[in-house]
Design a protein around this motif. Structure first.
Motif, PDB file in Angstrom:
ATOM      1  N   SER A 159      35.519   4.822  -8.858  1.00 40.73           N
ATOM      2  CA  SER A 159      35.093   6.222  -8.937  1.00 40.73           C
ATOM      3  C   SER A 159      36.305   7.149  -9.024  1.00 40.73           C
ATOM      4  O   SER A 159      36.322   8.084  -9.836  1.00 40.73           O
ATOM      5  N   THR A 160      37.290   6.883  -8.206  1.00 38.12           N
ATOM      6  CA  THR A 160      38.508   7.696  -8.202  1.00 38.12           C
ATOM      7  C   THR A 160      39.218   7.626  -9.542  1.00 38.12           C
ATOM      8  O   THR A 160      39.674   8.649 -10.071  1.00 38.12           O
ATOM      9  N   ILE A 161      39.308   6.443 -10.105  1.00 36.86           N
ATOM     10  CA  ILE A 161      39.944   6.269 -11.421  1.00 36.86           C
ATOM     11  C   ILE A 161      39.159   7.035 -12.488  1.00 36.86           C
ATOM     12  O   ILE A 161      39.742   7.728 -13.326  1.00 36.86           O
ATOM     13  N   GLY A 162      37.835   6.909 -12.465  1.00 37.00           N
ATOM     14  CA  GLY A 162      37.009   7.611 -13.443  1.00 37.00           C
ATOM     15  C   GLY A 162      37.187   9.118 -13.370  1.00 37.00           C
ATOM     16  O   GLY A 162      37.333   9.797 -14.394  1.00 37.00           O
ATOM     17  N   ILE A 163      37.188   9.648 -12.154  1.00 39.58           N
ATOM     18  CA  ILE A 163      37.375  11.088 -11.960  1.00 39.58           C
ATOM     19  C   ILE A 163      38.762  11.515 -12.439  1.00 39.58           C
ATOM     20  O   ILE A 163      38.912  12.505 -13.167  1.00 39.58           O
ATOM     21  N   ALA A 164      39.783  10.760 -12.062  1.00 41.90           N
ATOM     22  CA  ALA A 164      41.153  11.101 -12.443  1.00 41.90           C
ATOM     23  C   ALA A 164      41.334  11.086 -13.962  1.00 41.90           C
ATOM     24  O   ALA A 164      41.935  12.006 -14.531  1.00 41.90           O
ATOM     25  N   PHE A 165      40.798  10.071 -14.613  1.00 38.89           N
ATOM     26  CA  PHE A 165      40.947   9.992 -16.067  1.00 38.89           C
ATOM     27  C   PHE A 165      40.134  11.072 -16.777  1.00 38.89           C
ATOM     28  O   PHE A 165      40.556  11.578 -17.823  1.00 38.89           O
TER      29      PHE A 165
END
Length: 178
Positions: A159-165
């Motif tokens: 989730s964190t990766i998706g939000i960051a990207f």
């Protein structure tokens, strides 16, 4: 007790709460369907369809979402190869599973990454619909745990990766096109 062990115990406890304690026949029917909303067929189809046939902000958001989806997926694949964490059902004897057992690595969750990547990109463009987009992404993440395919930390990192990207792609596109 060292911090790593404490976090692993918490991760397993939350996993079993979602995977075992809330298990019921209704969720057994719903969760396998929800999980597909974060899968490659659905996420790629939606973004390509909207990029080709959408107008104005719909088209622009879909193009950004597609870039966010592709770049975050490549990053997730690098992490899966670096941190070769087995899926929960492979190591936890009591994990409930479904028909779709995967053999690749667990960390981080690609479905959570994809669903949050799209949810955040579309939320940037359509803030009035953000609660719907984010809620669907959260449900996808929970479905991955419920189905025994991911630990909560896999989903949290995805989730964190998706939000960051999503944000990185958006801010990079603003710089390119402004």
């Amino acid at each position: 007790m060292e911090l790593r062990k404490i976090l692993q115990d918490k991760d397993r406890n939350i996993f079993f709460y979602i995977n075992e304690r809330i298990k019921c026949s209704l969720l057994d029917k719903i969760m396998p369907k929800i999980t597909h909303a974060g899968g490659p067929v659905f996420t790629v189809f939606v973004t390509v369809f909207l990029a080709l046939f959408g107008k104005n902000n719909v088209k622009t958001s879909a193009i950004e979402a597609l870039f966010s989806l592709i770049s975050s997926h490549l990053f997730v694949q690098l992490l899966k190869r670096k941190y070769t964490r087995p899926r929960p059902y492979m190591v936890l004897a009591n994990a409930n599973t479904f028909r779709q057992l995967l053999k690749d690595y667990s960390f981080p969750s690609g479905h959570a990454t994809a669903s949050f990547s799209l949810a955040m990109t579309f939320s940037i463009f359509f803030p009035n619909l953000a609660i719907i987009f984010v809620s669907l992404a959260v449900l996808v993440g929970l479905s991955r745990i419920y189905m025994g395919l991911h630990y909560p930390s896999d989903v949290l990192m995805g989730s964190t990766i998706g939000i960051a990207f999503a944000y990185l792609t958006h801010f990079m596109s603003i710089r390119i096109f402004v």
